[in-house]
Write a protein that holds these residues in place. Sequence first.
Motif, PDB file in Angstrom:
ATOM      1  N   LEU A 162      11.357   3.111  16.069  1.00  0.00           N
ATOM      2  CA  LEU A 162      10.732   3.674  14.557  1.00  0.00           C
ATOM      3  C   LEU A 162       9.429   2.847  14.341  1.00  0.00           C
ATOM      4  CD1 LEU A 162      13.853   3.994  12.231  1.00  0.00           C
ATOM      5  CD2 LEU A 162      12.129   5.915  13.029  1.00  0.00           C
ATOM      6  N   GLU A 163       9.353   1.710  14.604  1.00  0.00           N
ATOM      7  CA  GLU A 163       7.823   0.770  14.151  1.00  0.00           C
ATOM      8  C   GLU A 163       6.852   1.541  15.183  1.00  0.00           C
ATOM      9  OE1 GLU A 163       6.442  -3.882  14.646  1.00  0.00           O
ATOM     10  OE2 GLU A 163       8.498  -3.317  13.873  1.00  0.00           O
ATOM     11  N   LEU A 164       7.127   1.657  16.332  1.00  0.00           N
ATOM     12  CA  LEU A 164       6.302   2.174  17.320  1.00  0.00           C
ATOM     13  C   LEU A 164       5.554   3.632  16.528  1.00  0.00           C
ATOM     14  CD1 LEU A 164       4.445   2.239  19.917  1.00  0.00           C
ATOM     15  CD2 LEU A 164       6.456   3.301  20.989  1.00  0.00           C
ATOM     16  N   LEU A 165       6.607   4.458  16.381  1.00  0.00           N
ATOM     17  CA  LEU A 165       6.328   5.757  15.827  1.00  0.00           C
ATOM     18  C   LEU A 165       5.403   5.612  14.533  1.00  0.00           C
ATOM     19  CD1 LEU A 165       9.638   7.615  16.313  1.00  0.00           C
ATOM     20  CD2 LEU A 165       7.339   8.161  17.584  1.00  0.00           C
ATOM     21  N   LEU A 166       5.693   4.925  13.617  1.00  0.00           N
ATOM     22  CA  LEU A 166       5.095   4.685  12.572  1.00  0.00           C
ATOM     23  C   LEU A 166       3.529   4.200  12.925  1.00  0.00           C
ATOM     24  CD1 LEU A 166       7.438   2.956   9.934  1.00  0.00           C
ATOM     25  CD2 LEU A 166       6.572   5.338   9.832  1.00  0.00           C
ATOM     26  N   GLU A 167       3.480   3.358  13.895  1.00  0.00           N
ATOM     27  CA  GLU A 167       2.193   2.751  14.196  1.00  0.00           C
ATOM     28  C   GLU A 167       1.324   3.870  14.837  1.00  0.00           C
ATOM     29  OE1 GLU A 167       0.827   0.259  17.970  1.00  0.00           O
ATOM     30  OE2 GLU A 167       2.455  -0.925  16.773  1.00  0.00           O
ATOM     31  N   TRP A 168       2.005   4.575  15.638  1.00  0.00           N
ATOM     32  CA  TRP A 168       1.208   6.020  16.311  1.00  0.00           C
ATOM     33  C   TRP A 168       0.982   7.054  15.350  1.00  0.00           C
ATOM     34  CZ3 TRP A 168       4.816   7.095  20.915  1.00  0.00           C
ATOM     35  CH2 TRP A 168       4.489   6.297  21.824  1.00  0.00           C
ATOM     36  N   GLN A 169       1.611   7.260  14.161  1.00  0.00           N
ATOM     37  CA  GLN A 169       1.492   8.133  13.054  1.00  0.00           C
ATOM     38  C   GLN A 169       0.350   7.643  12.279  1.00  0.00           C
ATOM     39  OE1 GLN A 169       5.492   8.592  11.749  1.00  0.00           O
ATOM     40  NE2 GLN A 169       5.031  10.703  11.879  1.00  0.00           N
ATOM     41  N   ALA A 170      -0.236   6.552  12.126  1.00  0.00           N
ATOM     42  CA  ALA A 170      -1.311   5.969  11.362  1.00  0.00           C
ATOM     43  C   ALA A 170      -2.703   6.654  11.549  1.00  0.00           C
ATOM     44  CB  ALA A 170      -1.476   4.379  11.107  1.00  0.00           C
ATOM     45  N   PRO A 171      -3.223   6.416  12.837  1.00  0.00           N
ATOM     46  CA  PRO A 171      -4.419   6.585  13.259  1.00  0.00           C
ATOM     47  C   PRO A 171      -5.076   8.075  12.853  1.00  0.00           C
ATOM     48  CG  PRO A 171      -3.491   5.766  15.178  1.00  0.00           C
ATOM     49  CD  PRO A 171      -2.435   6.117  14.077  1.00  0.00           C
ATOM     50  N   PRO A 172      -6.331   8.423  12.502  1.00  0.00           N
ATOM     51  CA  PRO A 172      -6.586   9.869  12.066  1.00  0.00           C
ATOM     52  C   PRO A 172      -6.494  10.913  13.017  1.00  0.00           C
ATOM     53  CG  PRO A 172      -8.369   8.141  11.730  1.00  0.00           C
ATOM     54  CD  PRO A 172      -7.284   7.548  12.306  1.00  0.00           C
ATOM     55  N   HIS A 173      -6.279  10.698  14.374  1.00  0.00           N
ATOM     56  CA  HIS A 173      -5.988  11.801  15.328  1.00  0.00           C
ATOM     57  C   HIS A 173      -4.490  12.190  15.158  1.00  0.00           C
ATOM     58  CE1 HIS A 173      -4.520   8.460  17.817  1.00  0.00           C
ATOM     59  NE2 HIS A 173      -3.716   9.231  18.547  1.00  0.00           N
ATOM     60  N   VAL A 174      -3.832  11.393  14.575  1.00  0.00           N
ATOM     61  CA  VAL A 174      -2.360  11.925  14.599  1.00  0.00           C
ATOM     62  C   VAL A 174      -1.809  12.236  13.080  1.00  0.00           C
ATOM     63  CG1 VAL A 174       0.140  11.278  14.685  1.00  0.00           C
ATOM     64  CG2 VAL A 174      -1.467  10.466  16.388  1.00  0.00           C
ATOM     65  N   GLU A 201       6.187  11.669   4.797  1.00  0.00           N
ATOM     66  CA  GLU A 201       7.713  11.215   5.198  1.00  0.00           C
ATOM     67  C   GLU A 201       7.767  11.016   6.435  1.00  0.00           C
ATOM     68  OE1 GLU A 201      10.647  14.267   3.930  1.00  0.00           O
ATOM     69  OE2 GLU A 201       9.130  14.710   2.436  1.00  0.00           O
ATOM     70  N   PRO A 202       7.259   9.629   6.934  1.00  0.00           N
ATOM     71  CA  PRO A 202       7.486   9.246   8.350  1.00  0.00           C
ATOM     72  C   PRO A 202       8.794   9.288   8.677  1.00  0.00           C
ATOM     73  CG  PRO A 202       7.091   7.256   6.953  1.00  0.00           C
ATOM     74  CD  PRO A 202       6.941   8.650   5.944  1.00  0.00           C
ATOM     75  N   ALA A 203       8.858   9.097   9.982  1.00  0.00           N
ATOM     76  CA  ALA A 203      10.262   9.484  10.795  1.00  0.00           C
ATOM     77  C   ALA A 203      11.020   8.424  10.335  1.00  0.00           C
ATOM     78  CB  ALA A 203       9.973   9.279  12.386  1.00  0.00           C
ATOM     79  N   ASP A 204      12.408   8.748  10.182  1.00  0.00           N
ATOM     80  CA  ASP A 204      13.440   7.636  10.112  1.00  0.00           C
ATOM     81  C   ASP A 204      14.485   7.821  10.846  1.00  0.00           C
ATOM     82  OD1 ASP A 204      14.893   9.794   8.991  1.00  0.00           O
ATOM     83  OD2 ASP A 204      14.275   8.920   6.845  1.00  0.00           O
ATOM     84  N   ALA A 205      15.822   7.109  10.736  1.00  0.00           N
ATOM     85  CA  ALA A 205      16.746   7.257  11.596  1.00  0.00           C
ATOM     86  C   ALA A 205      17.556   8.560  11.475  1.00  0.00           C
ATOM     87  CB  ALA A 205      17.907   6.052  11.073  1.00  0.00           C
ATOM     88  N   ARG A 206      17.547   9.102  10.329  1.00  0.00           N
ATOM     89  CA  ARG A 206      18.081  10.390   9.965  1.00  0.00           C
ATOM     90  C   ARG A 206      17.435  11.633  10.946  1.00  0.00           C
ATOM     91  NH1 ARG A 206      17.443  10.082   4.927  1.00  0.00           N
ATOM     92  NH2 ARG A 206      15.411  11.377   5.015  1.00  0.00           N
ATOM     93  N   ASP A 207      16.210  11.577  11.113  1.00  0.00           N
ATOM     94  CA  ASP A 207      15.451  12.343  12.023  1.00  0.00           C
ATOM     95  C   ASP A 207      15.806  12.015  13.346  1.00  0.00           C
ATOM     96  OD1 ASP A 207      13.837  13.420   9.635  1.00  0.00           O
ATOM     97  OD2 ASP A 207      12.452  11.836   9.962  1.00  0.00           O
TER      98      ASP A 207
END
Length: 161
Positions: free
Chosen positions: A16-28, A36-42
Motif C-alpha cells: 500500500l505505501e508503494l502504491l500511494l507513492e506511485w499514485q502521487a506523480p502527475p503522470h499517474v 480514494e487511494p487504494a486500501d486493504a479493502r480494494d
Amino acid sequence: MVTPLYEFGKATTADLELLLEWQAPPHVSEWWDTVEPADARDLNDPRVDCRIVSLAGRPFAYMQDYRVHGWDNHHFLALPEGTRGIDQFIGEPDLLAKGHGSGFIAQRLKALFEDGAPVVATDPHPDNSRAIAAYRKAGFSESGPPQDTPWGWILPMEVRP
C-alpha cells in the motif's frame, strides 16, 4: 520456450505505501483516481486480481484485472460472461516511454486468454493518449465512442484471443 520478461506478484497490504507513492506523480494522478487511494479493502475484493508488476526483480507498475460482470451497472456488461477488464499504471517515471506498458499488458493478456477469458476490455480516459497507444500496441481497438460512466469519461476498448 521464451522466459516471460515481467513478473506479476499478488499485491498485498504490504504494497500500500508503494502504491500511494506511485499514485502521487502527475503522470499517474492525472488519470488514476487518487481521491480514494487504494486500501486493504480494494486489494481483498474477490472481483479484482491486483498485481505488482516487476522487471528483473524491480517493482515498477500496478495492474489489476477484474470480472466485469461483478458490478450490476458496469459499462462492459454486454460482453460475454468471463470477460476481464484491466487497468494499470507505471509507477516508476524512469521506465515510462520505453515500451514496458504495452509489453506487460500483452504478457498479461496472454495469461488471461489462456485462463479462458473470451474478451479483455479496458476503458482509458479519451484524452490519455499514452495509455491508448499502449493498448493499441498490445492489440486493443476501440469498441465504441467515448462515454460517461459511473467511473468517469471513458473510451471503451477490447481485444479477443
